[in-house]
Design a protein around this motif. Structure first.
Motif: not given
Length: 127
Positions: A71-79, A96-99, A104-106
């Motif tokens: 989650f954390d790394v993915t959130k940072e990736f999108y941000e 995608k970030l909101d999901e 709900n998002g991968p």
């Protein structure tokens, strides 16, 4: 036909060799692109390289990767993509970030798994 199956190549991705997406790309590039003068650096590039690859992939220490690319790394990736703006589709990435935030998002780990599993010539084993 049976004979071919026995000789199918097995490739091992080792989650203990990396702890972020860049590290995953480096590990993957070492395994699949030794003789190339470019390396994987995007999810699309990763997907492209898998076309024509015929192998079983064993992802060792996949639980570590699941946490490292969670989650954390993915959130940072999108941000980071949103901050960067062009050439990225900021609206799509925000969605995608909101999901992801809504649960709900991968995660990046799940996205990588989806990409690998979309290639019918590859069997993925999470170890």
């Amino acid at each position: 036909m049976e004979h071919e199956k026995i000789n199918k190549k097995i490739t091992v991705i080792d989650g203990s060799h990396f702890s972020d997406l860049k590290g995953f790309y480096e590990e993957f590039s070492q395994l699949f692109m030794k003789d190339e003068d470019w390396k994987v650096g995007t999810l699309d590039g990763f997907d492209d390289i898998l076309y024509g690859v015929e192998t079983d992939i064993t992802w060792k220490n996949s639980q570590k990767s699941k946490e490292d690319l969670g989650f954390d790394v993915t959130k940072e990736f999108y941000e980071n993509k949103i901050k960067q703006g062009k050439p990225f589709n900021v609206k799509l990435i925000q969605q995608k970030l909101d999901e992801l935030i809504e649960g709900n998002g991968p995660t990046l780990f799940e996205i990588l798994i989806e990409i690998i599993e979309s290639h019918k010539n590859i069997t993925l084993i999470l170890d």
